[in-house]
Design a protein around this motif. Sequence first.
Motif, PDB file in Angstrom:
ATOM      1  N   ILE A 185     -73.379 -31.850  65.521  1.00 28.18           N
ATOM      2  CA  ILE A 185     -72.391 -31.918  64.441  1.00 28.18           C
ATOM      3  C   ILE A 185     -70.993 -32.105  65.001  1.00 28.18           C
ATOM      4  CG2 ILE A 185     -71.322 -30.592  62.576  1.00 28.18           C
ATOM      5  CD1 ILE A 185     -74.033 -29.315  62.051  1.00 28.18           C
ATOM      6  N   ALA A 186     -70.654 -31.372  66.068  1.00 22.35           N
ATOM      7  CA  ALA A 186     -69.330 -31.507  66.677  1.00 22.35           C
ATOM      8  C   ALA A 186     -69.121 -32.917  67.220  1.00 22.35           C
ATOM      9  CB  ALA A 186     -69.157 -30.473  67.790  1.00 22.35           C
ATOM     10  N   ALA A 187     -70.149 -33.501  67.826  1.00 19.74           N
ATOM     11  CA  ALA A 187     -70.027 -34.860  68.357  1.00 19.74           C
ATOM     12  C   ALA A 187     -69.806 -35.873  67.246  1.00 19.74           C
ATOM     13  CB  ALA A 187     -71.281 -35.218  69.163  1.00 19.74           C
ATOM     14  N   VAL A 198     -75.328 -27.538  66.525  1.00 18.26           N
ATOM     15  CA  VAL A 198     -73.861 -27.410  66.519  1.00 18.26           C
ATOM     16  C   VAL A 198     -73.228 -28.483  67.393  1.00 18.26           C
ATOM     17  CG1 VAL A 198     -71.949 -25.913  67.193  1.00 18.26           C
ATOM     18  CG2 VAL A 198     -73.901 -24.960  65.963  1.00 18.26           C
ATOM     19  N   VAL A 199     -73.818 -28.742  68.546  1.00 18.49           N
ATOM     20  CA  VAL A 199     -73.284 -29.780  69.448  1.00 18.49           C
ATOM     21  C   VAL A 199     -73.351 -31.151  68.795  1.00 18.49           C
ATOM     22  CG1 VAL A 199     -73.649 -30.953  71.645  1.00 18.49           C
ATOM     23  CG2 VAL A 199     -73.791 -28.457  71.528  1.00 18.49           C
ATOM     24  N   LEU A 227     -68.447 -35.293  64.289  1.00 16.10           N
ATOM     25  CA  LEU A 227     -67.092 -35.113  63.767  1.00 16.10           C
ATOM     26  C   LEU A 227     -66.051 -35.730  64.700  1.00 16.10           C
ATOM     27  CD1 LEU A 227     -67.277 -31.446  62.420  1.00 16.10           C
ATOM     28  CD2 LEU A 227     -67.287 -33.567  61.099  1.00 16.10           C
ATOM     29  N   LEU A 228     -66.254 -35.604  65.994  1.00 12.30           N
ATOM     30  CA  LEU A 228     -65.320 -36.208  66.950  1.00 12.30           C
ATOM     31  C   LEU A 228     -65.325 -37.732  66.843  1.00 12.30           C
ATOM     32  CD1 LEU A 228     -65.862 -34.024  70.154  1.00 12.30           C
ATOM     33  CD2 LEU A 228     -63.826 -34.122  68.711  1.00 12.30           C
TER      34      LEU A 228
END
Length: 238
Positions: free
Chosen positions: A82-84, A79-80, A86-87
């Motif tokens: 994927i979030a990175a 999850v971390v 996307l950012l």
Amino acid sequence: MLRADDTSVLSLARSAEQPPLTIPRDPAREAARRELSKRMYHENDPSWFQRALNAFWDWVDKLFNSAASATPGGPLGLVVVIAAVLLVVGALWWRLGSPRRGPVSSAALFDDRPRSAADHRAAAEAHAAQGHWNQAVQERMRAIVRSLEERALLDIRPGRTADEAAAEAGRALPAHTDRLRSAARDFDDVTYGGRAATEQSYHRIAELDRDLERTKPVLAASASSHSAAHNARQGAAE
């Protein structure tokens, strides 16, 4: 004489001596298949859409579990990551805008409808009055180039791009070279780069248009004589 009870016992004894009734495997399987295919057994089965949706989510679950097992930290680590990602993508999109579909100088500045500089200025002002800044920037840049053509500072050439017009005009109007290049870049960003123009960008191009109207061109002969005189003064000083 045998009684009824004795008769029952003899019948049971004879039936016990006979082998039980058996059905071969294949006919039994076919009979079971026919029985289970009856509608009464499938009234509560999920629809084909539900089955497809369940299969899709099962595939997503397997994919997520496989990725999580390969990522340090398990599901939380995935999850971390994927979030990175996307950012980073969002930051690049915000900073650079949408991807260009081709080189900025790949398309012509004008269409096939010949119009005067005054026509383009009027169209630009009409778009600006309605807040259509993309169209206003485009029409004002066309007005600049058409005006330079009408003043014979640019030759009338079909297929000219904004970058080419700015480079050619900069030789006759060297004081405005940087502003011409900036205006051409704004035109390309709006027309081919997918960016949105702003009111400020339109007013910059409109002000450039007015300043160019008041600027006298530097003729080639004058530029050559000025350069020769400058070189002569430098030689005398040496």
